[in-house]
Scaffold this active site. Structure first.
Site, PDB file in Angstrom:
ATOM      1  N   HIS A 115     100.799 157.792  60.579  1.00 18.76           N
ATOM      2  CA  HIS A 115      99.410 157.588  60.186  1.00 18.76           C
ATOM      3  C   HIS A 115      98.897 158.781  59.390  1.00 18.76           C
ATOM      4  CE1 HIS A 115      95.087 156.540  60.587  1.00 18.76           C
ATOM      5  NE2 HIS A 115      95.604 155.343  60.415  1.00 18.76           N
ATOM      6  N   HIS A 148      93.968 153.015  53.362  1.00 24.77           N
ATOM      7  CA  HIS A 148      92.660 152.578  53.847  1.00 24.77           C
ATOM      8  C   HIS A 148      91.775 152.191  52.670  1.00 24.77           C
ATOM      9  CE1 HIS A 148      94.228 154.983  57.158  1.00 24.77           C
ATOM     10  NE2 HIS A 148      93.671 154.047  57.888  1.00 24.77           N
ATOM     11  N   HIS A 185      98.759 148.378  58.495  1.00 22.63           N
ATOM     12  CA  HIS A 185      98.674 148.613  59.939  1.00 22.63           C
ATOM     13  C   HIS A 185      99.459 147.566  60.723  1.00 22.63           C
ATOM     14  CE1 HIS A 185      95.464 151.272  58.463  1.00 22.63           C
ATOM     15  NE2 HIS A 185      95.716 151.991  59.545  1.00 22.63           N
ATOM     16  N   HIS A 210      85.934 148.689  62.848  1.00 21.29           N
ATOM     17  CA  HIS A 210      87.103 149.581  62.910  1.00 21.29           C
ATOM     18  C   HIS A 210      86.726 151.063  62.953  1.00 21.29           C
ATOM     19  CE1 HIS A 210      89.886 152.140  60.478  1.00 21.29           C
ATOM     20  NE2 HIS A 210      90.662 151.843  61.507  1.00 21.29           N
ATOM     21  N   HIS A 249      86.830 154.194  66.049  1.00 23.32           N
ATOM     22  CA  HIS A 249      87.555 155.468  65.946  1.00 23.32           C
ATOM     23  C   HIS A 249      86.655 156.628  66.358  1.00 23.32           C
ATOM     24  CE1 HIS A 249      91.554 155.182  64.048  1.00 23.32           C
ATOM     25  NE2 HIS A 249      91.129 154.044  63.520  1.00 23.32           N
ATOM     26  N   PHE A 280      91.692 160.803  60.714  1.00 22.91           N
ATOM     27  CA  PHE A 280      92.918 160.050  60.442  1.00 22.91           C
ATOM     28  C   PHE A 280      94.203 160.846  60.675  1.00 22.91           C
ATOM     29  CE2 PHE A 280      90.897 156.702  57.458  1.00 22.91           C
ATOM     30  CZ  PHE A 280      90.662 155.881  58.538  1.00 22.91           C
ATOM     31  N   HIS A 338      94.184 149.031  66.972  1.00 24.81           N
ATOM     32  CA  HIS A 338      94.692 148.347  65.779  1.00 24.81           C
ATOM     33  C   HIS A 338      95.321 146.999  66.088  1.00 24.81           C
ATOM     34  CE1 HIS A 338      93.622 150.377  62.146  1.00 24.81           C
ATOM     35  NE2 HIS A 338      93.462 151.438  62.920  1.00 24.81           N
TER      36      HIS A 338
END
Ligand code: C2O
Length: 600
Positions: free
Chosen positions: A185, A206, A215, A338, A342, A359, A372
């Site tokens: 990632h 992204h 993903h 999403h 996070h 990230f 995910h």
């Protein structure tokens, strides 16, 4: 000419007098048919004809079969002349075709030079291998069934715990190790790679149509490695069912400090039974009672999965092709929920909100893969929501590719086209109730007069703007003309009316969030449970830098929000214009224009 997507303006240097082309407000342009536009003016993040942006930059060449070393492109060679030729995209616009190629592993740079100094010691480039094999579909007797995390039993927990323990015990240089899995990632998401054949162009998965397929592949290999470590070909990872009330907390299997599923770098105040806020605002967290938060979350899911996901581009994200600068525009669920999930999960005591809040570190928290899995499940659910919910047929999407190590430590090249059917990949999701289907957001006020726009325009102290670009440092409203109104249900079914907030530009080391409200009477009382709330733009820290390109770059992206349901539910579908209000929540963005488009 100065194009917004390539002008490296720093936020401090926003100067409206020096860049005449930036002054051009979209609002004056919206009725102009796209075919009359100068194609050179398409270099803006997310207009529907955004596809002429990937002309090779100076000194860069489109890759051809012969200049991509070690990369087999049989399909493209077979299609003959796709590169440099024009091709019809799903938006019926002419594009220069090029799928996003695999990363150039040999040029992996982590940490990027722009990373904050305290992160300069991280490293997340994968082991090198010169032997890339083509992906083959797995053979299996039984589909793996990914369970809802809140429903699993003790045996399942013990199994996952064991598998992850073994994965964590592998040496760091083993591509199957948890260290390397988390690094996948990091490398793909903070600008570690350039695109093979485009040495100056960051590869970023992204904020575009690559988000869901990338993903999906990532989880596919993670799951297979875990299964192979415990010798169980049916092992399936759990999903964090945050779209249903009984899944709206961190699943308890991840919260036992003695298990391998635990990560200490999480927000301690967001532990069970706290209900997740799917539109979390870290600077101004809401304090809703659980029952209210659940309703807000369900309304938000309805909006994102139904009202804001009527077309493939709305759901999957905007086209991002080989050689393009990244950040073309996220699909609906990438923005919400999403990103807030996070940030909500990450630890505010950590400088960069680690682990989930940045990230580079997100993959270090096992709950990342459950988060995910639910995002991936939303793709699976979306396809069942109606005939029009179809994946792209654009070859640039289908042929885009990534590299992953598999459970046998082989480096495998996978393509987007092989990710579209999860059953072929050998898994499905445990069926649970989908409670948001009927959770339609409600108007905040019952009175929606037809003269409302006039009323709003006169009402002090609202600040109206009609010139762009704007720096969004306070709440502003904009009157946006509608090119079409009072459409029939057939017309609405054929084409979605979309509010485009374009040229959203900000420093890539800052976090930003702003909300978009349509026809509000008082923006302070509008929440994600109200019809007027059209959506949010929210970023996760990711800092990028690429290869040889020394110039600091701002992120330039866009936000596309569905209007058809919203205007119908407000009963203002016959109005000539709408009032759009932008509410900055944190971070400073510049916006180059706002307009309405139609998309099939
Ligand atoms: Cu690659 Cu949730 O982010």
């Amino acid at each position: 000419m100065i194009s917004i997507s390539s002008s490296p303006l720093s936020l401090k240097s926003f100067n409206f007098n020096t860049s005449p082309s930036l002054l051009y407000p979209f609002s004056q342009k919206q009725n102009q048919p796209s075919k009359n536009r100068n194609p050179k003016s398409h270099q803006i993040a997310c207009t529907s004809n955004d596809t002429n942006q990937n002309n090779p930059k100076e000194g860069e060449q489109k890759p051809s079969a012969s200049n991509i070393v070690g990369h087999r492109r049989n399909v493209l060679i077979g299609l003959g002349g796709l590169y440099g030729a024009t091709t019809l995209t799903n938006n019926n616009s002419i594009a220069f075709g090029a799928p996003v190629p695999i990363p150039d592993l040999t040029s992996c740079v982590i940490p990027p030079k722009e990373f904050p100094t305290d992160l300069q010691s991280i490293s997340c480039c994968p082991p090198l291998s010169s032997n890339i094999i083509d992906f083959k579909f797995p053979t299996f007797e039984k589909l793996r069934v990914r369970p809802a995390a809140q429903l699993v039993n003790d045996d399942y927990f013990a199994k996952y715990n064991k598998a992850l323990e073994l994965m964590r015990a592998l040496p760091d240089d083993d591509p199957r190790s948890f260290y390397q899995q988390a690094s996948v990632h990091c490398a793909y998401c903070v600008g570690g790679y350039t695109q093979q054949g485009y040495p100056d162009t960051e590869l970023q998965v992204h904020n575009s149509w690559l988000f869901l397929p990338f993903h999906r592949w990532y989880l596919y290999f993670y799951e297979r490695i875990l299964g192979s470590l415990i010798d169980d070909p049916t092992f399936a990872i759990p999903y964090w069912n945050w779209d249903a009330p009984d899944g709206m907390q961190i699943p308890s299997i991840f919260t036992n400090p003695n298990s391998s599923l635990y990560d200490p770098k999480r927000n301690t105040t967001h532990q069970p039974p706290t209900i997740v806020d799917l539109n979390y605002d870290k600077k101004n967290p809401s304090n809703n009672p659980a029952e209210k938060q659940i309703i807000i979350n369900l309304n938000l899911m309805h909006r994102q999965m139904i009202s804001n996901s009527k077309t493939n581009r709305q759901f999957l994200g905007s086209p991002y092709r080989g050689g393009d600068e990244p950040f073309k525009g996220a699909g609906s669920i990438e923005n919400l929920p999403h990103t807030p999930v996070h940030i909500w999960t990450g630890d505010p005591r950590e400088k960069h909100g680690e682990d989930m809040g940045h990230f580079y570190a997100a993959g270090r928290d096992p709950v990342f893969y459950a988060h995910h899995a639910n995002i991936d499940r939303m793709w699976y659910v979306w396809k069942q929501l109606g005939k029009k919910r179809k994946n792209f047929s654009d070859p640039d999407w289908l042929e885009s590719s990534f590299l992953f190590y598999d459970e046998n430590k082989n480096l495998v090249e996978v393509k987007v086209k092989d990710s579209v059917d999860e059953k072929k990949l050998g898994y499905r999701y445990q069926d649970v109730n989908i409670p948001w289907i009927k959770s339609i957001p409600k108007p905040s006020s019952k009175v929606k007069s037809k003269d409302k726009n006039k009323f709003l325009a006169q009402r002090p102290p609202r600040k109206f703007v009609d010139k762009f670009p704007i720096v969004l440092d306070s709440v502003v409203s904009i009157i946006v003309k509608r090119p079409k109104k009072s459409r029939s249900s057939k017309e609405k079914e054929d084409e979605e009316e979309i509010l485009v907030i374009d040229g959203i530009e900000y420093d890539n080391n800052t976090e930003v969030k702003f909300d978009v409200i349509v026809n509000d009477e008082d923006e302070k009382v509008i929440g994600a449970d109200n019809t007027e709330f059209a959506g949010t733009y929210v970023s996760v820290l990711h800092a990028h830098d690429h290869g040889n390109n020394k110039k600091k770059k701002n992120i330039v992206t866009c936000l596309r929000l569905g209007l058809t349901d919203l205007l119908e539910n407000l009963k203002v579908d016959d109005d000539d214009s709408i009032v759009v209000t932008l509410i900055p929540r944190y971070g400073l963005v510049k916006i180059s224009g706002i307009k309405i488009e139609f998309e099939d």
